[in-house]
Design a protein around this motif. Structure first.
Motif, mmCIF file in Angstrom:
data_model
loop_
_atom_site.group_PDB
_atom_site.id
_atom_site.type_symbol
_atom_site.label_atom_id
_atom_site.label_comp_id
_atom_site.label_asym_id
_atom_site.label_seq_id
_atom_site.Cartn_x
_atom_site.Cartn_y
_atom_site.Cartn_z
ATOM 1 N N ALA A 49 53.819 24.136 18.532
ATOM 2 C CA ALA A 49 53.534 25.022 19.658
ATOM 3 C C ALA A 49 54.733 25.906 19.978
ATOM 4 N N LEU A 52 54.904 28.696 17.392
ATOM 5 C CA LEU A 52 53.840 29.658 17.667
ATOM 6 C C LEU A 52 54.200 30.550 18.853
ATOM 7 N N TRP A 53 54.748 29.928 19.882
ATOM 8 C CA TRP A 53 55.122 30.679 21.085
ATOM 9 C C TRP A 53 56.232 31.681 20.782
ATOM 10 N N GLU A 223 48.296 29.057 25.599
ATOM 11 C CA GLU A 223 47.339 29.341 24.513
ATOM 12 C C GLU A 223 47.751 28.660 23.219
ATOM 13 N N VAL A 224 49.043 28.741 22.858
ATOM 14 C CA VAL A 224 49.447 28.167 21.574
ATOM 15 C C VAL A 224 49.455 26.647 21.605
ATOM 16 N N ARG A 227 46.047 25.637 20.708
ATOM 17 C CA ARG A 227 45.837 25.807 19.271
ATOM 18 C C ARG A 227 46.555 24.745 18.462
#
Length: 230
Positions: A49, A52-53, A223-224, A227
């Motif tokens: 995460a 991704l962020w 959001e990430v 995911r």
């Protein structure tokens, strides 16, 4: 360069370092609306995460800040690319992370430096000193302006260099080991605040642009995490 596989355990004599989600959540909380939604309980163990962020919401925000102020986007795109490759499963050592982190962080801290505030305080102090020594008002003002310019340039170099070097080393270790505790030990709340200042302007961290930056970073992280933990 060597790496550690994990952080040493906290002891009674070691200050407790809050989890990175707690630190970042506090830095990104919207006090006006009471919106403190950020990440779920699984986020602390999901290092994907973070990559991704950093490759998404963070890189987008800083890219816009750099473009607005005429900076060089290359270091930030290089850092984004390594984060994106880490998301895909590639593992990089500390030296690789350090090489992309330090130049990118130098630009972040340069943009985040409160130059106008520092300059104004230095000019006022120097002018007051000159007036107290019997200088004419115009001469005292000129002295204050000259001193403030020199003081601010030196202060900025020290601030930018010290923060970039220290934080690049801390985050390089965290990213190389994929260790959420090492990320927490780098005190990410402070870097989040620097990102916000870089975007909004160091003298406007309580204004609308700063709130926009917080909302974008907060929403991007939420959001990430979904995911990464789905």
């Amino acid at each position: 360069m060597t790496t550690r596989s994990s952080s040493p355990p906290e002891t009674a004599g070691t200050p407790l370092v809050p989890d990175w989600t707690v630190q970042v959540g506090g830095a990104l909380a919207d006090e006006a609306s009471g919106d403190e939604r950020l990440v779920g309980p699984a986020a602390g163990t999901s290092f994907a995460a973070l990559h991704l962020w950093h490759a998404g919401a963070v890189a987008d925000l800083i890219g816009e800040a750099v473009a607005r102020h005429g900076g060089d986007p290359a270091p930030h795109e290089a850092l984004r690319a390594v984060h994106a490759r880490a998301v895909a499963g590639e593992v990089f050592g500390e030296s690789v992370w350090l090489a992309v982190l330090e130049p990118a962080l130098r630009e972040v801290y340069r943009l985040a430096y409160p130059g106008e505030q520092v300059r104004a305080r230095a000019a006022a102090a120097a002018s007051s000193f000159a007036l107290s020594r019997g200088w004419a008002e115009k001469d005292a003002e000129d002295y204050g302006d000259t001193y403030a310019r020199m003081h601010t340039e030196v202060s900025e170099r020290v601030y930018v260099g010290a923060n970039a070097i220290a934080n690049a080393a801390a985050y390089a270790l965290a990213f190389a080991t994929r260790d959420a505790r090492e990320y927490a030990h780098a005190w990410p709340f402070a870097l989040v605040q620097a990102w916000i200042a870089a975007y909004a302007g160091a003298d406007a961290t309580d204004g609308q642009a700063a709130q926009e930056a917080r909302a974008r970073l907060r929403g991007g992280l939420a959001e990430v995490v979904v995911r990464a933990t789905a």
